[in-house]
Design an enzyme around this catalytic site. Structure first.
Site, PDB file in Angstrom:
ATOM      1  CG  HIS A  84       6.083   7.028   1.446  1.00  0.00           C
ATOM      2  ND1 HIS A  84       6.133   7.029   2.828  1.00  0.00           N
ATOM      3  CD2 HIS A  84       6.985   6.105   1.055  1.00  0.00           C
ATOM      4  CE1 HIS A  84       7.031   6.138   3.235  1.00  0.00           C
ATOM      5  NE2 HIS A  84       7.562   5.566   2.178  1.00  0.00           N
ATOM      6  CG  ASP A 220       3.656   8.333   5.012  1.00  0.00           C
ATOM      7  OD1 ASP A 220       2.910   7.959   4.087  1.00  0.00           O
ATOM      8  OD2 ASP A 220       4.886   8.437   4.893  1.00  0.00           O
ATOM      9  CB  SER A 646       7.726   2.522   3.826  1.00  0.00           C
ATOM     10  OG  SER A 646       8.606   3.571   4.072  1.00  0.00           O
TER      11      SER A 646
HETATM   12  N1  ARG Z   1      12.333   8.988   3.792  1.00  0.00           N
HETATM   13  C1  ARG Z   1      11.300   8.026   3.546  1.00  0.00           C
HETATM   14  C2  ARG Z   1      11.883   6.910   2.707  1.00  0.00           C
HETATM   15  O1  ARG Z   1      12.992   6.736   2.623  1.00  0.00           O
HETATM   16  C3  ARG Z   1      10.074   8.631   2.998  1.00  0.00           C
HETATM   17  C4  ARG Z   1      10.119   9.084   1.574  1.00  0.00           C
HETATM   18  C5  ARG Z   1       8.815   9.625   1.075  1.00  0.00           C
HETATM   19  N2  ARG Z   1       8.460  10.901   1.679  1.00  0.00           N
HETATM   20  C6  ARG Z   1       8.895  12.098   1.209  1.00  0.00           C
HETATM   21  N3  ARG Z   1       8.573  13.199   1.853  1.00  0.00           N
HETATM   22  N4  ARG Z   1       9.625  12.198   0.118  1.00  0.00           N
HETATM   23  O2  ARG Z   1      11.544   6.355   1.755  1.00  0.00           O
HETATM   24  N1  GLU Z   2      10.618   5.686   3.910  1.00  0.00           N
HETATM   25  C1  GLU Z   2      11.299   4.424   3.837  1.00  0.00           C
HETATM   26  C2  GLU Z   2      10.571   3.455   2.921  1.00  0.00           C
HETATM   27  O1  GLU Z   2       9.927   3.871   1.991  1.00  0.00           O
HETATM   28  C3  GLU Z   2      11.516   3.931   5.195  1.00  0.00           C
HETATM   29  C4  GLU Z   2      12.536   4.758   5.781  1.00  0.00           C
HETATM   30  C5  GLU Z   2      13.808   4.013   5.993  1.00  0.00           C
HETATM   31  O2  GLU Z   2      14.649   3.941   5.080  1.00  0.00           O
HETATM   32  O3  GLU Z   2      13.907   3.531   7.119  1.00  0.00           O
HETATM   33  O4  GLU Z   2      10.694   2.271   3.022  1.00  0.00           O
END
Ligand code: ARG
Ligand code: GLU
Length: 711
Positions: A84, A220, A646
């Site tokens: 991502h 990921d 991330s």
């Molecule tokens: N929750 C993660 C973050 O805050 C991953 C976001 C990307 N993945 C997704 N399925 N949208 O950024």
């Molecule tokens: N998915 C998050 C990022 O893009 C990390 C998840 C979080 O907030 O811990 O950095």
């Protein structure tokens, strides 16, 4: 410097305080955590992690693309980050003939790697405490303006001084809410190439359905390579550039991790607010977040309804759904977590102790009114925060209105506007417009408009609404007319306007009802909201700085960590599962079995690649299987992380790579405000699954050959 040296000396005298996972530590001060880390199982030293005298793990960590973390895993600049995080670049290289998003991409040699203009990675070469120099001649009697001016002046001088003697990019950032300042020496590499990524149904498996959720099965990861000039220095893209040779790359462990094992994450957390007063936490968790969650939830329901009916709409709204849904799910977790954990009450109890401590000594008079002032400020702020929330989450959620808003500037041109400027605007708007109509489905937007306007009217008092809202008699009728009369629902009309734009058309454009709604929203914001929010927030920043200082003074024995600010940090804890609810226990890892259990060819998020199934059926996992014989996919740990982490490496006691951090469990997302070791868990993809996909699934074993694998 003197005061801090004293503080550090004091710290060393006190026994290690058990933090159980909480904390985002400054790498150059890690010697103060070393003892605790080693007691928890760490086999290496603080110097092995961060050193400016010899190579250390920090030489392998980068800020990737300005928003994520990446790590170097070979002597040829090979870099790992999340799928991502690489997504935008993968998408930019994707087309119908080369659909790398769907099919994945693997460069079989360096010649096939794809340049990514605009992508950079940043290495931290050194950091220094410059607090004394930055706060030089800053006195308590200064106004905030005087203080800011002095600090800026000191910063500029210092940066100029250092920039002369170093080849690095020098910057200074505040820590502990403006109580300390550190200088950062960075090196920015801009020739970064895409090397490989799995298909989305591995790299994004579970999609937004599983986002923030455990158990998780997302592969990921994506792979890039950093290039440098012949001398290893940063250089713009050139065919003559060579793979960057790092001072250190990460070794990779194939041993996996057991429950209870020590683990740490090394990366770039973006933002936390761990030292807010109770009123602020209460306002965020119990007022603003729930409203946002409610509004977004209703929008997402509408999206879902139409997305399920039509595969074209599903794709059109996939990215919008992802964007809205990411915050939506996170904030549900914040509110639940804060309430379940009695976060507000805990902060209040702390504040009671703080106030008692203040009253014990005259010398603490500067802290005396802090908490009262916070109370007042947050109370004053409330109507404005609400106004802002409805503006952003209701008014501007109508796509037609926010799209029309993009034409606001164009509607203000006149015969004196330089032709060149107009042409630039028109060209940019053509791109905007193409992208808008490609993913626009009017029935969704109409239904969203009716819903958000009703909510807006219900929630905001008449004297606190943009004008257009007060003129509405019947929402359905109003929305029908708005959509019928605005040109912005009609691609042909918009094209016609742009293809032959003349300043004489600006007046008519300005009268478009959707653009007028936009102007009404923005006008209201400018006149009634902006000044108030910014002046109160400024004062809160001042209070927050003083409150932080007080907290540090009150507990000289407690190692406090500075809030995340997109600088390199070390955070550590244990590999472990958790109990999210009474009667429910989560194991700390998932396996390929889980992917097969989730498989559903009819649900986009749960389609399983045939090749992956084949490997699963043959149990062809090679050396990447766990000793239990299964293929581990992801695991949780009690390590304090946030957005920006991330792609960060999660490392074992020896400092070897165990996996890549990519998410948190939603039950513990309150960790940006308060960390609770019982329910806050970060989620990482197991490095053995990553290698398995590279090697067995994609047949890109040549990439593994570059890495240092510890069996
Ligand atoms: N929750 C993660 C973050 O805050 C991953 C976001 C990307 N993945 C997704 N399925 N949208 O950024
Ligand atoms: N998915 C998050 C990022 O893009 C990390 C998840 C979080 O907030 O811990 O950095």
């Amino acid at each position: 410097m003197k005061r801090k040296t004293l503080l550090l000396a004091l710290l060393a005298l006190f026994p290690a305080f058990l933090f159980a996972g909480e904390g985002m530590w400054i790498p150059m001060l890690l010697q103060y955590n070393e003892k605790e880390m080693q007691e928890m199982g760490m086999k290496i030293t603080a110097e092995d992690i961060y050193s400016i005298n010899h190579s250390s793990l920090k030489d392998a960590i980068v800020l990737f693309g300005g928003g994520c973390t990446g790590e170097i895993v070979s002597d040829y600049g090979l870099l790992l980050t999340n799928h991502h995080c690489g997504y935008d670049y993968i998408q930019k290289h994707s087309s119908v003939e080369h659909d790398y998003l769907t099919k994945g991409f693997w460069a079989m040699n360096k010649g096939e790697e794809l340049p990514c203009p605009g992508l950079s990675v940043i290495f931290l070469r050194e950091m220094r405490d410059v607090t004394e120099k930055i706060l030089f001649n800053v006195t308590p009697d200064m106004t905030e303006e005087e203080r800011d001016a002095k600090i800026n002046e000191n910063m500029k001088k210092l940066i100029a001084e250092f920039e002369e003697e170093t080849p690095y990019k020098v910057s200074i950032k505040p820590f502990f809410l403006g109580n300390q300042y550190y200088m950062l020496f960075n090196e920015v590499y801009t020739d970064v190439r895409l090397v490989g990524c799995p298909p989305s149904n591995i790299g994004k498996f579970g999609g937004d359905t599983d986002n923030w959720v455990w158990p998780r099965h997302t592969g990921d990861f994506s792979i890039f390579r950093v290039y440098a000039d012949k001398d290893g220095h940063p250089a713009a893209y050139s065919k003559d550039n060579v793979p960057y040779k790092p001072a250190k790359h990460l070794d990779i462990s194939l041993k996996g991790a057991e429950e209870g094992d020590f683990a740490f994450v090394f990366g770039y957390p973006a933002r936390t607010n761990e030292y807010l007063p109770a009123v602020a936490v209460d306002q965020e968790a119990n007022l603003i977040d729930p409203i946002t969650v409610d509004l977004r939830g209703k929008v997402l329901d509408i999206y879902n309804k139409y997305q399920e009916q039509d595969p074209k709409v599903r794709i059109q709204y996939a990215s919008k759904h992802a964007g809205l849904g990411n915050g939506w799910k996170k904030w549900i977790g914040v509110t639940e977590g804060i309430n379940h954990f009695h976060g507000v009450e805990k902060k209040q109890a702390f504040e009671k102790d703080f106030q008692e401590w203040v009253m014990q000594s005259r010398s603490r008079y500067m802290y005396m009114h802090l908490l009262k002032d916070f109370e007042k400020n947050y109370k004053d702020l409330e109507p404005y925060e609400l106004a802002y929330t409805y503006l952003a989450e209701a008014g501007l959620r109508i796509e037609l209105v926010s799209f029309a808003g993009r034409f606001a500037k164009l509607s203000e041109v006149n015969k004196d506007t330089p032709q060149e400027e107009i042409e630039k605007m028109v060209a940019a708007l053509k791109t905007t417009s193409n992208a808008f109509f490609k993913d626009y489905y009017e029935p969704i937007d109409r239904e969203v408009a009716v819903m958000v306007l009703n909510e807006y009217l219900k929630a905001q008092p008449a004297d606190f609404r943009p004008d257009f809202l007060n003129d509405i008699k019947d929402v359905n009728d109003y929305v029908d007319k708005l959509f019928a009369k605005s040109m912005f629902t009609d691609e042909a009309k918009v094209n016609e306007l742009l293809d032959d734009f003349k300043p004489s058309k600006a007046k008519k454009l300005a009268k478009d009802p959707a653009l007028q709604v936009y102007q009404s929203l923005i006008g209201f914001y400018r006149e009634k909201v902006y000044d108030q929010i910014s002046s109160i927030s400024k004062d809160n920043a001042r209070l927050q700085r003083i409150y932080m200082k007080g907290q540090m003074e009150m507990h000289p024995d407690r190692r406090l960590f500075p809030d995340a600010n997109f600088t390199l940090r070390v955070t550590y804890g244990k590999v472990e599962g958790f109990k999210p609810q009474d009667g429910k226990t989560y194991r700390h890892f998932t396996t390929l079995e889980g992917i097969m259990q989730k498989e559903n060819p009819d649900i986009y998020d749960y389609v399983v690649e045939p090749r992956l199934k084949e490997l699963y059926n043959k149990k062809d996992y090679g050396r990447y299987a766990d000793k239990d014989g299964t293929m581990h996919v992801a695991f949780t740990a009690s390590v304090h992380t946030t957005g920006g982490n991330s792609g960060s490496p999660i490392l074992n006691a020896e400092g070897q790579l165990l996996g890549l951090n990519f998410d948190r469990c939603w039950e513990g997302t309150m960790s940006d405000l308060i960390y609770d070791p019982d329910i806050c868990r970060n989620i990482s993809v197991d490095i053995r699954y990553v290698l398995f996909i590279i090697d067995k699934f994609a047949g890109a074993g040549h990439l593994i050959d570059e890495m240092t694998i510890v069996e």
